[in-house]
Structures are given as C-alpha cells and as structure tokens.
Write an enzyme that holds these catalytic residues in place. Sequence first.
Site, PDB file in Angstrom:
ATOM      1  CB  CYS A   1      -7.467 -23.725  -0.425  1.00 21.71           C
ATOM      2  SG  CYS A   1      -6.977 -23.897   0.632  1.00 21.71           S
TER       3      CYS A   1
ATOM      4  CD  GLN B   1      -9.253 -14.115  -3.397  1.00 19.85           C
ATOM      5  OE1 GLN B   1      -8.734 -13.463  -3.689  1.00 19.85           O
ATOM      6  NE2 GLN B   1      -8.674 -15.159  -2.290  1.00 19.85           N
TER       7      GLN B   1
ATOM      8  CG  HIS C   1     -10.791 -21.438  -1.690  1.00 24.07           C
ATOM      9  ND1 HIS C   1     -11.526 -22.243  -0.633  1.00 24.07           N
ATOM     10  CD2 HIS C   1     -10.374 -21.256  -1.257  1.00 24.07           C
ATOM     11  CE1 HIS C   1     -10.965 -21.904   0.853  1.00 24.07           C
ATOM     12  NE2 HIS C   1      -9.150 -21.158  -0.056  1.00 24.07           N
TER      13      HIS C   1
ATOM     14  CG  ASP D   1     -16.597 -17.841  -2.879  1.00 23.24           C
ATOM     15  OD1 ASP D   1     -16.605 -16.831  -1.993  1.00 23.24           O
ATOM     16  OD2 ASP D   1     -16.050 -18.941  -2.669  1.00 23.24           O
TER      17      ASP D   1
ATOM     18  CE  LYS E   1     -10.272 -14.903   1.278  1.00 17.00           C
ATOM     19  NZ  LYS E   1      -8.249 -15.466   0.903  1.00 17.00           N
TER      20      LYS E   1
END
Length: 607
Positions: free
Chosen positions: A561, A400, A320, A397, A423
């Site tokens: 993105c 997600q 991202h 990260d 999220k």
Amino acid sequence: MTIPTPTSKGVAGLSGAPFPGIPDEATLGRLASEFFRALPGAPEPSFPSAPAPELSLVQSGPSIAPAPAPAVVPPDRVDPVGGAGAELGVPEAYAAALPTVAPPQPPAVADSAPVAVPGSPYYFIGEASPYTAPAAPENRIVAQSFGLPGEGELRSLLDEIVVGRAPAEAQGQPANTGGNFYFLDAARIPDTGPAARPPFDVNAVRRDFPILNERVNGKSLVWFDNAATTHKPQAVIDRLAYFYAHENSNIHRAAHELAARATDAYEAARSKVQRFLGAGSADEIVFVRGATEAINLVAKTWGAQNVGEGDEIVVSHLEHHANIVPWQQLAAEKGAKIRVIPVDDRGQVLLDEYRKLLNDRTKLVAVTQVSNALGTIVPVKEIVAAAHGVGAKALVDGAQSVSHLRVNVLALDADFFVFSGHKIFAPTGIGVVYGKKALLEAMPPWQGGGNMIADVSFERTLFQPPPNKFEAGTGNIADAVGLGAALDYVERIGLENIARYEHDLLAYATRGLAAIPGVRLIGTAADKASVASFVLAGYSTEEVGKALNEEGIAVRSGHHCAQPILRRFGVEATVRPSFAFYNTCEEIDRLLAVVRRLANGKGRAAA
C-alpha cells in the site's frame, strides 16, 4: 530425576498432597520445558522441606546455566505485575525472565455479598478495577542478554558474511559498503561494547507470545510480517478475556456496576495512551478503528472546515496510501492541490526541497514518521516546525513508529498524531487520534449518534466536548482496554531496550541480505526502523515469499500500500521482512538461507 506426578487438581508434591495454585499437566509440561531458565551466577533456591527436583531443559542458541528448581509458596503470593515467577515460587532474580501465567480466579460470591479481594492476580489491576493492588513491592528485574552480539562482535560477524562475495558493482548494483548503512556510521552509533548495552532477554520475551509456538508447513513459525501486524502477548490476551468475563458492558450511560467497571477500564486505557504519547490531557485522545480511520477523521472534519480552493496539502513520497487518498479526496472536493516532498536514492526525505514547497497557501503537512515500505525514519520534528513557520498544521502518521521509537507529541509539537493498536501488539480494530485540544474543540463531529451528544431535540443537537464528540455509537471498548494492556507491556520492557535490540536485528539482516548475489535492497537511509525491503534478480516477489512460507517464514510481498515510493525506485513490489523485539538472529539466518538457496538457482519456483 523426575517431576512430581500430575493429578486432576494440580501437581502432587513429594508428600503426595497437591500444591495449591500449580497449573495442570499440560501447562506444567510447557513450564518445565520452557520457563525455568536461570540467569548465569544466580543463587539456587530450594524446597523448604524436600530435595529440589532437577529439570532437563532443551535450549536453542547459546548455552546458559541449568535452571534452579522452584520453591513452594502459598497460593496468595502473586507477582503484582502478572509474571509467572511469584505464584510458582521462583525467586525475584528470575521473575522477569518468565512469561505471564494467570493464577486462579477469586471465588464467586453471592449477588448480595460485597466483592472483597485483598490482592488481584492481574497485573493491570489498580487502575479502573474493583480490586486493590497488592502492597508488596513489585518483583521487577532487568533481564540478561543471551546471544545477541554486541556492536563489535556484530561488525566482525557481518564482515565474515561478505567474505567471497563479488563486488556489488560487478553485478550492476550500487555498492552497499562504507557509510551507506546507518548501522556502520560510527558517528551515529558509537561502539559502546557489550558491557554498556541495555540488557535484554529475547527468550523471555518470546515466551510471552503464544503464537510463536505455531508450526507452518512443519516448521516453527518465523514472523517477519510485523509491519503489517504484530502478535499479541499473553498479557493482552488475558486482559481481553478478563474484560469479557468480569467487566463487559456498554459505557457511560448506566448506573449499574458493570457499566462502571467497563467505563473505568475504557477511560483508563485513554489515560494510558495519553501518557504513552506524552499528551497534555486525556481529552486529546480519540479512539477510532485504526490509523486509516484516524486520518479520514481529520480530513473530513478539520480538513473540510479549513481547506479551500487553491490551498495546498503537502505529503511525502514515502506515504502509505492511507495518508494519500483521504487528502486527494479532500483536494478534489475543495479544489486544493497536493504537493509531494521528494526523497533521495537512499529513501531519505529532502528537507531543503520540502522547505521550497511551503508557502502561505500551505494548510496542512501530513507525513509518516517511519515508512512502512522502506523503514526510513523521517525527521518529523523539523518538518512540523517548518510547517508551523508558514502557519500550516501538521499531522504525523505514527502507525509504523510507535512500536519502535519513543514518541512525545508535545516535543514534536504535532497538531495531530495517529496510530493503530495492532501495530503495537494490541488487538485489531482500535486506533488513536491525538489532536491538540483547541483544534479538537473547534472541529465539527464526523459521525452522529449516541454517546457524542449532550442534548437532542428535533430542533437542534448539542454535542459533547472532545473526545466524546468524535466517538459516536458503541466504541470498541474491549480492544481499547487491550490497547492499554499492550502499552503497559511495552513500557515494562522499555522502548529504549526494544529500539536497541531491533537496531541490531536490522543491521544483521541488512548486511546478510546485501552479501547475497542478486539481492537489491530498497531503501538504505541513514536512519531506519525494522524494515529490510529487497528484490531478488530472476524471481518475482511472490516466488520469494512462497519459498519462505514453505520454510515457515512469514514476510510480506507486494506493494505494501505504498506504490508511489516503490515506483520511485523502479519496482512494483518488494519482499519485506520486518522485525520486532521477539525476533532473533537465528530466525534471520533461516531467511538468509532460503534467499541464498534461491540466488544459487536451487529450488526456483516454477515460472
């Protein structure tokens, strides 16, 4: 058969007297039409002194047994985890299939009187609250699975979808058959059969999310934009309302009662995040606004302190923009270089190529655990281990991944792990940085101000230890508490149950899309989470998104993105349906019907 007549104060019973604690007319109507769906073969409860009313329910999807009627119970009998079953008299066997309904508030007391409430109607009580948790055992059961096919049935059903489709090669596309889809790989997903599958009741879950009752363009809402943000269960909404009604205060710096309540609730949320991530200490959990701010914090503190001229930062092609731009800014400032892990034609990172990038100049490896654009699950444990092998630090990260996979930061050995609350069914504006304690202690603060200081004079300032050192000013207290409630909710359902159900949704959607002429799937990695990006020949992604929206179906269309990875596949944008555990196969059928209609040339948007 009739339901007792509502009154302004409650619902009149068969004797004409109101039942204590029963909701008003509107709520009762919703309960009558949605809540009382029985598990097959369950015993039938009854009123203690009168014939049980019958309820006629409309049930979409597979048929289930008629619902038994509720039994009347005293108003002080509540479910300690906040389910609707206990206060409405539903037996334990049905409690987990009912949504959260907040019972009446305890009566107000005079300012001088002590607060003494024997049992709280709120599931979250017992940690950071003046209430005490009920001593009675919790009414928890595992819900039954209604309607989602097992692995064998799923394979058979999906095979039927592709009957009559022209071979993919004839359309100039690679064939999506054989082992190309992770869900058809028997070595990875054994066919355990329906009996061995984790039980899961999507209908019960859906009743916990009030926004799913919305209508868009006259159609019931289908929310397939979960990779952008997830919806909030009633438990989170109630927890936010409770905070503002009973606990609202700034934290840490007052001797009064509400400050203590707010501080306790905020720090309890930090402890919940620690447990959810498997961190060693709550002091390793820093609250921020989201994953983007989390990565910027690390870049502008640890990065500014440890990255110099000629050093290298490694990211993957899947990232991202939030895990690219901060490192580019740092590299430009310090004279460092960005190196990129390539991916193959299915969207999987090439580990052998990654290892070739590592050297003694590598200072940081920053990778996503799940691609927001493709859904690829990245082998972050191996990536972290290889980074440590050359003395580099690793940031993962997890924006997600946390709502789909069980994460344990100690097992991953990640130096930093970041995610956003919105999220994972929590409010917006709250996120998390996990950092190893020694690293956080050595890092300089990012922002200066109140809350992060131990002592200030005009000559010098002493900072608080982590995590307070990185939380300058008044934080997002209420939404941190809401994040804690969201994690509680996910844990009660079970991430393993969620992962298995979402796997089947993705399998169903992927094969259904692959069967439509003109559809090109973008990203077919062997391991994927709930993203099914695609493009449709002859249509822009905006046209497809608009056609879906006209049918009440929300998807993301655009570059997400994540422009570098889309350009790797020769596209600038995709249509991205992304799934959560409250979605259904019936909803996927609605999406497939629209895409199929477009592919057949019916209803094409004007150019």
